[in-house]
Design a protein around this motif. Structure first.
Motif, PDB file in Angstrom:
ATOM      1  N   ARG A 176       2.353   1.687  -3.447  1.00  0.00           N
ATOM      2  CA  ARG A 176       1.101   2.341  -4.483  1.00  0.00           C
ATOM      3  C   ARG A 176       0.899   3.553  -4.299  1.00  0.00           C
ATOM      4  NH1 ARG A 176      -4.031  -1.466  -4.091  1.00  0.00           N
ATOM      5  NH2 ARG A 176      -3.714  -1.020  -1.809  1.00  0.00           N
ATOM      6  N   LYS A 177       1.113   4.243  -3.040  1.00  0.00           N
ATOM      7  CA  LYS A 177       0.850   5.625  -2.699  1.00  0.00           C
ATOM      8  C   LYS A 177       1.944   6.302  -3.228  1.00  0.00           C
ATOM      9  CE  LYS A 177      -0.753   8.946  -0.341  1.00  0.00           C
ATOM     10  NZ  LYS A 177       0.360  10.097  -0.765  1.00  0.00           N
ATOM     11  N   HIS A 231       0.018   4.932   5.280  1.00  0.00           N
ATOM     12  CA  HIS A 231       0.426   4.239   3.893  1.00  0.00           C
ATOM     13  C   HIS A 231       1.553   5.374   3.251  1.00  0.00           C
ATOM     14  CE1 HIS A 231      -3.361   1.694   3.664  1.00  0.00           C
ATOM     15  NE2 HIS A 231      -2.218   1.096   4.737  1.00  0.00           N
ATOM     16  N   SER A 232       2.021   6.174   4.023  1.00  0.00           N
ATOM     17  CA  SER A 232       3.338   6.978   3.214  1.00  0.00           C
ATOM     18  C   SER A 232       4.414   6.105   3.423  1.00  0.00           C
ATOM     19  CB  SER A 232       3.158   8.302   3.899  1.00  0.00           C
ATOM     20  OG  SER A 232       3.721   8.266   5.367  1.00  0.00           O
ATOM     21  N   ALA A 269       1.009  -1.279   0.002  1.00  0.00           N
ATOM     22  CA  ALA A 269       0.162  -0.003  -0.049  1.00  0.00           C
ATOM     23  C   ALA A 269       0.823   1.369  -0.025  1.00  0.00           C
ATOM     24  CB  ALA A 269      -1.025   0.035   1.312  1.00  0.00           C
ATOM     25  N   GLN A 270       2.216   1.145   0.827  1.00  0.00           N
ATOM     26  CA  GLN A 270       3.000   2.403   0.735  1.00  0.00           C
ATOM     27  C   GLN A 270       3.333   2.703  -0.613  1.00  0.00           C
ATOM     28  OE1 GLN A 270       5.248   0.869   3.895  1.00  0.00           O
ATOM     29  NE2 GLN A 270       4.223   2.095   5.529  1.00  0.00           N
ATOM     30  N   GLN A 309       1.670   6.619  -7.077  1.00  0.00           N
ATOM     31  CA  GLN A 309       0.670   7.976  -7.216  1.00  0.00           C
ATOM     32  C   GLN A 309       1.213   9.192  -7.286  1.00  0.00           C
ATOM     33  OE1 GLN A 309      -2.662   7.267  -4.328  1.00  0.00           O
ATOM     34  NE2 GLN A 309      -3.213   5.451  -5.532  1.00  0.00           N
ATOM     35  N   ASP A 310       2.161   9.380  -6.267  1.00  0.00           N
ATOM     36  CA  ASP A 310       2.938  10.510  -6.273  1.00  0.00           C
ATOM     37  C   ASP A 310       4.141  10.643  -7.100  1.00  0.00           C
ATOM     38  OD1 ASP A 310       1.276  11.050  -4.268  1.00  0.00           O
ATOM     39  OD2 ASP A 310       2.517  10.531  -2.626  1.00  0.00           O
TER      40      ASP A 310
END
Length: 546
Positions: A240-241, A310-311, A237-238, A244-245
């Motif tokens: 994927r975040k 999730h960062s 999840a991290q 996205q960034d």
């Protein structure tokens, strides 16, 4: 015949040995100086990291001809043992490669050898740090992005192996995912399609892997207010975040960006094909775990914000803090000092991050890495070094744990009791007990009053009953342990034991040959005791109790 005198020859031999010793001593001094310079590069000093690197490159370049092997060994050791300075050393290698292409190739071969040996010897952390170092060399234009992607694809191939433990496949996927924050941006810019293909393969594996171990490793049976995520799911999840960034993170220092004009002109090396060693039944892989969460941004009202769960920054910070504890856990003072000197501490609520990581270690299931007292002593040293802020954060964490204790794992409940009683004993047993008065209305077997009762019993062992009574409000009387009194069973009138006048007489061989009283006048326990003694001593038949 030589006309040289014998003592002349002896003097020349002595001078030769003395000169040889001098050369060896001088070489050793130079090697020690080089090692000291390499180890200390990037540490806090009056000059910047970039200027330190420029000066060190000049020194090492001049000594490469004589001390090449020594420099290779030191740099490869630093890559494994000091992962927090990964980007500093990759920049150093990149600058050396730009000036000496041959040395750059030798270093890549040396790191590949280190990586292979770590995999073969099951040194999983060393292997992961070596892979991270090789990946970061792509940012320094030392290794080509294509060859690195081939290596990452080869590691992901392990996830398709059959008849191997899942922990093996999990580790190789975890190693690749934990490497992407360092090199993801560069791969995204140069090889976007290949990177997306790699991530798709990882997602396919994560969707089909078994997670039956998850419930057994949870600290709480409830996910409110923080979900207890399995470690690979959380890292995915991290990542994927981060994708996205556009793979932009704010935690990793990147000194090589300053030297981009120099590094971009250097020739790159290709990694050789690296095949992971096949599974062996003797291999021991790292076990899975559940990511521990205690705080979020609402718990840190003052100062910088806590990164989201999730960062990728949260993962990087926690990994660094865990590594500090692993390195310095033998000495609590050094460990506390290193934790408080964490880099970028002004950008994060450091005290909250430290407390959360230490409790994550303490509550790690099924067992913590180190003894409970190790974490308790580190927290005490932290409170001494940072008395203005850390005790308040620790008190807030204790309050959160107490409020959530209803759903806490039994093993973690016991560790919480042990830590809290030990911590109270080091701070004059001071605590705001009045804030927990509501637990007195609950049943005595409810986790909250039960916790206080067990804490007081532990405190009694570390103090005395009167001290415990004085420190507790009167309303807690029913939870205070009873006054400990001695129990001498021979002084009890009801005790059915041998009387003092029923003494045995022993001969020189140690056998009972006579009794002060006849056996028929002794109590049955006394007779049984005498018979048992005779049997154990192998008494002769003349003994009265055989």
């Amino acid at each position: 015949m030589s006309r040289r005198r014998a003592h002349d020859t002896e003097d020349e031999g002595y001078d030769h040995r003395r000169n040889k010793r001098r050369r060896v001593s001088e070489n050793q001094e130079i090697e020690d100086r080089l090692e000291s310079l390499i180890l200390r590069v990037g540490e806090r000093s009056t000059s910047s990291v970039e200027s330190n690197l420029e000066g060190l490159v000049s020194v090492l370049e001049a000594d490469l001809g004589t001390f090449r092997l020594k420099i290779l060994r030191i740099l490869s050791d630093c890559a494994v043992r000091m992962p927090e300075k990964c980007t500093v050393y990759t920049t150093l290698v990149g600058l050396l490669n730009a000036k000496n292409y041959k040395f750059g190739g030798e270093f890549v071969d040396h790191m590949v050898k280190t990586f292979k040996e770590s995999l073969k010897m099951c040194r999983w952390d060393a292997a992961r740090y070596s892979l991270r170092f090789l990946a970061d060399l792509v940012n320094c234009h030392v290794i080509s992005a294509t060859s690195l992607l081939q290596l990452l694809d080869t590691m992901i191939d392990v996830s398709n192996e059959d008849t191997v433990p899942q922990v093996r496949r999990d580790w190789f996927v975890f190693a690749v995912l934990s490497t992407l924050p360092w090199v993801g941006r560069d791969l995204y810019e140069k090889k976007e399609s290949a990177l997306e293909s790699l991530l798709l393969r990882i997602e396919v594996y994560l969707n089909k892997r078994s997670k039956k171990h998850h419930n057994a490793l949870r600290v709480w049976s409830s996910d409110a207010p923080h979900p207890q995520e399995e470690y690979l799911d959380c890292l995915w999840a991290q990542i994927r975040k981060l994708r996205q960034d556009n793979w932009a993170e704010k935690h990793i220092p990147r000194p090589y960006l300053t030297f981009d004009t120099i590094l971009c002109e250097a020739l790159q090396h290709n990694l050789p094909q690296i095949i992971p060693p096949p599974h062996n039944d003797a291999f021991v892989y790292p076990m899975p775990w559940v990511v521990y969460r205690m705080f979020d941004y609402t718990d840190c009202p003052d100062g910088p914000n806590l990164p989201g769960a999730h960062s990728i920054e949260r993962f990087l910070i926690e990994e660094h803090l865990h590594h500090i504890i692993e390195t310095y856990h033998h000495e609590r003072k050094d460990c506390a000092a290193q934790l408080l000197s964490f880099p970028f501490k002004h950008k994060i609520p450091l005290e909250y991050c430290i407390v959360e990581v230490i409790f994550a270690e303490l509550f790690h299931m099924p067992t913590p890495r180190y003894l409970d007292i190790c974490y308790g002593s580190i927290l005490i040293e932290l409170c001494k070094l940072q008395p203005a802020t850390l005790p308040q954060v620790l008190a807030q964490a204790t309050e959160i744990l107490f409020m959530r204790i209803d759903s806490m794992n039994t093993s973690c409940f016991d560790r919480f009791v042990n830590w809290f009683s030990y911590h109270l004993s080091n701070f004059k047993f001071t605590w705001s007990w009045d804030e927990w008065d509501s637990c007195l209305l609950l049943d005595g077997e409810h986790p909250r009053p039960k916790f206080i009762q067990e804490v007081l019993q532990k405190c009694l062992r570390l103090s005395y009953h009167q001290r415990i009574t004085e420190m507790m409000p009167t309303t807690y009387g029913k939870l205070i342990p009873q006054v400990p009194v001695p129990n001498f069973k021979y002084a009890s009138e009801e005790a059915d034991v041998a009387r003092p006048d029923a003494a045995h007489q022993w001969d020189s061989d140690g056998h009972t040959v006579d009794l002060a009283r006849s056996s028929d006048t002794l109590s049955p326990p006394a007779v049984r005791f005498a018979q048992t003694t005779c049997l154990r001593l192998h008494c002769p038949p003349k003994c009265q109790h055989r």
